[in-house]
Enzyme design. Sequence first.
Site, PDB file in Angstrom:
ATOM      1  N   GLU A  88      59.212 -76.165  42.479  1.00 52.12           N
ATOM      2  CA  GLU A  88      60.042 -76.180  43.680  1.00 52.12           C
ATOM      3  C   GLU A  88      60.672 -77.544  43.937  1.00 52.12           C
ATOM      4  O   GLU A  88      61.182 -77.822  45.031  1.00 52.12           O
ATOM      5  CB  GLU A  88      59.205 -75.743  44.887  1.00 52.12           C
ATOM      6  CG  GLU A  88      58.661 -74.333  44.781  1.00 52.12           C
ATOM      7  CD  GLU A  88      59.684 -73.264  45.110  1.00 52.12           C
ATOM      8  OE1 GLU A  88      60.401 -73.403  46.115  1.00 52.12           O
ATOM      9  OE2 GLU A  88      59.771 -72.268  44.351  1.00 52.12           O
ATOM     10  N   HIS A 122      56.245 -75.563  51.581  1.00 48.91           N
ATOM     11  CA  HIS A 122      56.354 -76.743  50.717  1.00 48.91           C
ATOM     12  C   HIS A 122      55.571 -77.883  51.338  1.00 48.91           C
ATOM     13  O   HIS A 122      55.393 -77.930  52.567  1.00 48.91           O
ATOM     14  CB  HIS A 122      57.812 -77.184  50.550  1.00 48.91           C
ATOM     15  CG  HIS A 122      58.656 -76.221  49.782  1.00 48.91           C
ATOM     16  ND1 HIS A 122      59.938 -75.865  50.180  1.00 48.91           N
ATOM     17  CD2 HIS A 122      58.427 -75.549  48.631  1.00 48.91           C
ATOM     18  CE1 HIS A 122      60.456 -75.022  49.311  1.00 48.91           C
ATOM     19  NE2 HIS A 122      59.548 -74.794  48.377  1.00 48.91           N
ATOM     20  N   CYS A 168      64.347 -81.362  54.062  1.00 46.55           N
ATOM     21  CA  CYS A 168      64.758 -80.299  53.145  1.00 46.55           C
ATOM     22  C   CYS A 168      66.174 -80.536  52.623  1.00 46.55           C
ATOM     23  O   CYS A 168      66.497 -80.158  51.500  1.00 46.55           O
ATOM     24  CB  CYS A 168      64.729 -78.945  53.857  1.00 46.55           C
ATOM     25  SG  CYS A 168      63.086 -78.240  54.081  1.00 46.55           S
TER      26      CYS A 168
END
Length: 446
Positions: free
Chosen positions: A174, A250, A369
């Site tokens: 990721e 995350h 992000c």
Amino acid sequence: MKAWEVNFDGLAGPAYNFAGLSFGNLASLKHAKQKSNPKHAAKQGLAKMKALADMGLIQGIIAPHERPDLQMLRRLGFTGSETQMLVKAAKQTPEIFLACYSASAVWAANAATVSPGADTLDKRIHFTPANLQTLFHRSLEPALASDILHTIFKDEKHFVHHTPLPKHHYFSDEGAANHTRFCQDYGSEGVECFIYGRHGINNSHHQPKHFPARHTLEASMAIARLHQLNPNKVVFAQQNPEVIDQGVFHNDVIAVGNMNVLFHHEKAFLNTKVLYDDLNRKMSDGQIHFIEVKTAECSVKEAVESYLFNSQLITLSSGKMILIAPAECKNNLRVKQYLDYLVQSDHPIQDVMFFDLRQSMKNGGGPACLRLRVVLNEQELAAVNPAVFINDTQYARLDRWIEKHYRDALSADDLCDISFLTEIRTALDELTTILNLGSVYSFQKN
């Protein structure tokens, strides 16, 4: 040689929408199918970029992905004209239709993992695009992400681009959302910390019970090898499965690091003491400041709702360290009280700045992000495509471009309209000229 940590932020595209595709991301699920405002989404992100540039930081931009992904629809057997394909997909498989319109590529923290030349054996900057194989809509991103990174960082003398890891559950990757680099100075060798959610091969280890752990130890280990990192300067640590089940999809939703500071919730990691010991042992030129937020100060639920830890932690040229937080942190009484205490106490974080990123936040992504961090020295900086850096001129051009091409409101019903597809392509075609990207989108190559 002097070096800077440069933020390259993703820009929301003309088709920015709330599809609610991300299982495990509570904000994404909560706002599914609501009307979005692509113009506000893009302008809010651009305003944050400009603000950081005005503070003296070097700020770059990463172009939106092409949406819808019509190539994927053809691969999946949809035929006919572009309009017919969209209508068929929307009617027959709405989940696939929405996935091919996904806005998630705006979160550039998931675009790749990056290691600076100070850390790598060949002294070049290494990029590995994340394969994002856990969720279908995100698995559409790696190829174009790789192409865009190539257009920004072209010079093979300074930059190495790896292919994404194999799309297999062993190697779920990721990107930088699960990677933090610690250092005393950006230009010196640092310690790279990889956070994983699960073991890919041996599934007998701790795992979440409800939401998926998207990143594996095996993926992190492979990237450390590909990037030619010194094993004595690499740390692997597991995310706490309990917080993944509470919406921490995350690591950057529960922890953020910068230079010699790690700011995190006490529940972030499976074994916090071992992580502390490993980081301090490998950080041979100084100690790391650990700022651990207790549950009594801020619960995991409050951290996820406010995205406290999805803030950016930046260092100004003066040495002052600032937290770039979403406005939701200011509006949450307990989180705001904690932040007031933090900046008044004896900690390296000296100030907090709040930004309205509501459109991104409703889709499940905060300040951290949105950005991919790349450490660049003077020579490397000079080798980057200069058109992607935010200054007064580029900001004004991009703001006019958004005003010209973006809608104020977008609903699911708009996505099948062929005129909207034309709008998107016209906008992206013009953007590639502004950012000097060349023909990076598939419709430009046909």
